[in-house]
Design an enzyme around this catalytic site. Structure first.
Site, PDB file in Angstrom:
ATOM      1  N   ARG A   1      -0.810  -6.408  14.455  1.00 35.89           N
ATOM      2  CA  ARG A   1      -2.099  -5.752  14.196  1.00 35.89           C
ATOM      3  C   ARG A   1      -3.194  -6.792  13.984  1.00 35.89           C
ATOM      4  NH1 ARG A   1      -0.192  -1.870   9.518  1.00 35.89           N
ATOM      5  NH2 ARG A   1      -2.412  -1.550   9.178  1.00 35.89           N
TER       6      ARG A   1
ATOM      7  N   ARG B   1       0.813  -1.220   0.000  1.00 38.97           N
ATOM      8  CA  ARG B   1       0.000   0.000   0.000  1.00 38.97           C
ATOM      9  C   ARG B   1       0.850   1.275   0.000  1.00 38.97           C
ATOM     10  NH1 ARG B   1      -4.102   0.606   4.807  1.00 38.97           N
ATOM     11  NH2 ARG B   1      -2.271   0.048   6.021  1.00 38.97           N
TER      12      ARG B   1
ATOM     13  N   ARG C   1       3.164   3.976   5.081  1.00 38.70           N
ATOM     14  CA  ARG C   1       3.012   4.091   6.540  1.00 38.70           C
ATOM     15  C   ARG C   1       4.113   3.346   7.288  1.00 38.70           C
ATOM     16  NH1 ARG C   1      -3.257   2.794   7.631  1.00 38.70           N
ATOM     17  NH2 ARG C   1      -2.326   1.614   9.330  1.00 38.70           N
TER      18      ARG C   1
HETATM   19  P1  AP5 Z   1      -7.123   0.004   2.858  1.00 36.15           P
HETATM   20  O1  AP5 Z   1      -8.424   0.500   2.326  1.00 36.15           O
HETATM   21  O2  AP5 Z   1      -6.046   1.005   3.095  1.00 36.15           O
HETATM   22  O3  AP5 Z   1      -7.380  -0.921   4.141  1.00 36.15           O
HETATM   23  P2  AP5 Z   1      -7.884  -0.568   5.603  1.00 36.15           P
HETATM   24  O4  AP5 Z   1      -8.906  -1.580   5.990  1.00 36.15           O
HETATM   25  O5  AP5 Z   1      -8.284   0.878   5.683  1.00 36.15           O
HETATM   26  O6  AP5 Z   1      -6.551  -0.875   6.377  1.00 36.15           O
HETATM   27  P3  AP5 Z   1      -5.716  -0.125   7.489  1.00 36.15           P
HETATM   28  O7  AP5 Z   1      -4.357  -0.789   7.481  1.00 36.15           O
HETATM   29  O8  AP5 Z   1      -5.731   1.363   7.289  1.00 36.15           O
HETATM   30  O9  AP5 Z   1      -6.456  -0.530   8.747  1.00 36.15           O
HETATM   31  P4  AP5 Z   1      -5.941  -0.597  10.161  1.00 36.15           P
HETATM   32  O10 AP5 Z   1      -7.194  -0.912  10.821  1.00 36.15           O
HETATM   33  O11 AP5 Z   1      -4.802  -1.455  10.448  1.00 36.15           O
HETATM   34  O12 AP5 Z   1      -5.262   0.858  10.355  1.00 36.15           O
HETATM   35  P5  AP5 Z   1      -5.710   2.145  11.127  1.00 36.15           P
HETATM   36  O13 AP5 Z   1      -5.166   3.314  10.403  1.00 36.15           O
HETATM   37  O14 AP5 Z   1      -7.166   2.112  11.452  1.00 36.15           O
HETATM   38  O15 AP5 Z   1      -6.580  -1.118   1.841  1.00 36.15           O
HETATM   39  C1  AP5 Z   1      -5.301  -1.706   2.020  1.00 36.15           C
HETATM   40  C2  AP5 Z   1      -4.605  -1.862   0.649  1.00 36.15           C
HETATM   41  O16 AP5 Z   1      -5.281  -2.857  -0.115  1.00 36.15           O
HETATM   42  C3  AP5 Z   1      -4.614  -0.584  -0.207  1.00 36.15           C
HETATM   43  O17 AP5 Z   1      -3.377  -0.473  -0.869  1.00 36.15           O
HETATM   44  C4  AP5 Z   1      -5.746  -0.796  -1.213  1.00 36.15           C
HETATM   45  O18 AP5 Z   1      -5.453  -0.190  -2.445  1.00 36.15           O
HETATM   46  C5  AP5 Z   1      -5.799  -2.314  -1.333  1.00 36.15           C
HETATM   47  N1  AP5 Z   1      -7.172  -2.816  -1.455  1.00 36.15           N
HETATM   48  C6  AP5 Z   1      -8.299  -2.343  -0.838  1.00 36.15           C
HETATM   49  N2  AP5 Z   1      -9.389  -3.089  -1.169  1.00 36.15           N
HETATM   50  C7  AP5 Z   1      -8.923  -4.077  -1.987  1.00 36.15           C
HETATM   51  C8  AP5 Z   1      -9.555  -5.163  -2.671  1.00 36.15           C
HETATM   52  N3  AP5 Z   1     -10.884  -5.383  -2.565  1.00 36.15           N
HETATM   53  N4  AP5 Z   1      -8.774  -5.963  -3.444  1.00 36.15           N
HETATM   54  C9  AP5 Z   1      -7.422  -5.739  -3.559  1.00 36.15           C
HETATM   55  N5  AP5 Z   1      -6.771  -4.718  -2.953  1.00 36.15           N
HETATM   56  C10 AP5 Z   1      -7.514  -3.898  -2.176  1.00 36.15           C
HETATM   57  O19 AP5 Z   1      -4.952   1.950  12.522  1.00 36.15           O
HETATM   58  C11 AP5 Z   1      -3.534   2.058  12.633  1.00 36.15           C
HETATM   59  C12 AP5 Z   1      -3.134   1.984  14.089  1.00 36.15           C
HETATM   60  O20 AP5 Z   1      -3.693   3.098  14.811  1.00 36.15           O
HETATM   61  C13 AP5 Z   1      -3.628   0.756  14.866  1.00 36.15           C
HETATM   62  O21 AP5 Z   1      -2.750  -0.344  14.721  1.00 36.15           O
HETATM   63  C14 AP5 Z   1      -3.668   1.291  16.311  1.00 36.15           C
HETATM   64  O22 AP5 Z   1      -2.393   1.332  16.888  1.00 36.15           O
HETATM   65  C15 AP5 Z   1      -4.142   2.730  16.111  1.00 36.15           C
HETATM   66  N6  AP5 Z   1      -5.618   2.874  16.182  1.00 36.15           N
HETATM   67  C16 AP5 Z   1      -6.445   3.332  15.183  1.00 36.15           C
HETATM   68  N7  AP5 Z   1      -7.717   3.329  15.579  1.00 36.15           N
HETATM   69  C17 AP5 Z   1      -7.723   2.862  16.864  1.00 36.15           C
HETATM   70  C18 AP5 Z   1      -8.762   2.596  17.808  1.00 36.15           C
HETATM   71  N8  AP5 Z   1     -10.050   2.811  17.510  1.00 36.15           N
HETATM   72  N9  AP5 Z   1      -8.402   2.097  19.030  1.00 36.15           N
HETATM   73  C19 AP5 Z   1      -7.105   1.880  19.336  1.00 36.15           C
HETATM   74  N10 AP5 Z   1      -6.079   2.091  18.485  1.00 36.15           N
HETATM   75  C20 AP5 Z   1      -6.378   2.585  17.252  1.00 36.15           C
END
Ligand code: AP5
Ligand code: ZN
Length: 217
Positions: A172, A127, A161
């Site tokens: 994760r 990504r 990232r």
């Molecule tokens: P993408 O759409 O970017 O996936 P995503 O589900 O948004 O994944 P994230 O990695 O952003 O989720 P996350 O939950 O780990 O991270 P977050 O920022 O929330 O897609 C991924 C890739 O695949 C892209 O390149 C896309 O092009 C491709 N793709 C998408 N759909 C596809 C398909 N159908 N087929 C093929 N390819 C596809 O969290 C990060 C960190 O923040 C956490 O680890 C934690 O430390 C903290 N955090 C955030 N929120 C909280 C919370 N509520 N509580 C506690 N800690 C938190």
């Protein structure tokens, strides 16, 4: 309309949330994006969160609930929101219910995006995003139409990232299965949990979500 996109890291929550924002005039509320902005700005919250995020663990509930409570009260969220990455624990879901009860709002649907763990690692490690507008891309699955040029804004700088490496992805995923998956029965019991096949291609997933939303209206 207020919805939650629920699914493991890399399931496509951010990708689909951006499409829904554009199509329905909803606001994407991503706690991950908000925390990364706090890290970049060097705020006290950001400094505390950075090490936790780099380890792939969850930031404490009170921190993320505080961030969401502030953001959800802003005027632009009035037409509805897409929660992306929140709630992530049952305690966060309970806090969200209390916040919504105060404003008389409700959740219309919680959409689980189901993707195999093996596919998630490939998605996350490939990504990248446009440094200027934040549009999301993937080395294999979603390349810009002109190589090196953002489709949306014409920008030519991209970034990856800090937590998108194989080792952190493992933590994760563990955090997802241990702390976030219990939300599925929580929302199932309320009758608002819907599932989509997140293994399908990006357009197909959008179509499935649109189908869910048409039924939820
Ligand atoms: P993408 O759409 O970017 O996936 P995503 O589900 O948004 O994944 P994230 O990695 O952003 O989720 P996350 O939950 O780990 O991270 P977050 O920022 O929330 O897609 C991924 C890739 O695949 C892209 O390149 C896309 O092009 C491709 N793709 C998408 N759909 C596809 C398909 N159908 N087929 C093929 N390819 C596809 O969290 C990060 C960190 O923040 C956490 O680890 C934690 O430390 C903290 N955090 C955030 N929120 C909280 C919370 N509520 N509580 C506690 N800690 C938190
Ligand atoms: Zn761009």
């Amino acid at each position: 309309m207020n919805i939650i996109l629920l699914g493991p890291p890399g399931a496509g929550k951010g990708t689909q949330a951006k499409r829904l924002e554009a199509a329905h005039g909803l606001v994407q509320l991503s706690t991950g994006d908000m925390l990364r902005a706090a890290v970049a700005a060097g705020t006290e919250t950001g400094l505390k969160a950075k090490a936790i995020m780099d380890r792939g663990e969850l930031v404490p509930d009170d921190v993320v609930v505080g961030i969401i409570a502030d953001r959800i009260a802003e005027p632009d969220v009035k037409n509805g929101f897409i929660l992306d990455g929140f709630p992530r624990t049952v305690a966060q879901a309970v806090a969200l219910d209390a916040l919504l009860a105060k404003t008389g709002e409700d959740l219309d649907a919680v959409i689980e995006m189901q993707v195999d763990d093996a596919a998630l690692t490939e998605r996350i490690t490939g990504r990248y995003t446009c440094a200027k507008c934040g549009a999301g891309y993937h080395d294999t699955f979603q390349r810009p139409k002109i190589e090196g040029v953002c489709d949306r804004c014409g920008g030519t700088e991209f970034k990856r990232r800090a937590d998108d490496n194989a080792e952190t992805v493992k933590s994760r995923l563990e955090a997802y299965h241990a702390q976030t998956a219990p939300l599925l029965p929580y929302y199932e019991a309320r009758g608002i949990l819907k599932r989509v096949d997140g293994m399908a291609d990006i357009d197909e997933v959008t179509g499935q979500i649109e189908g869910v939303l048409a039924g939820a209206k």
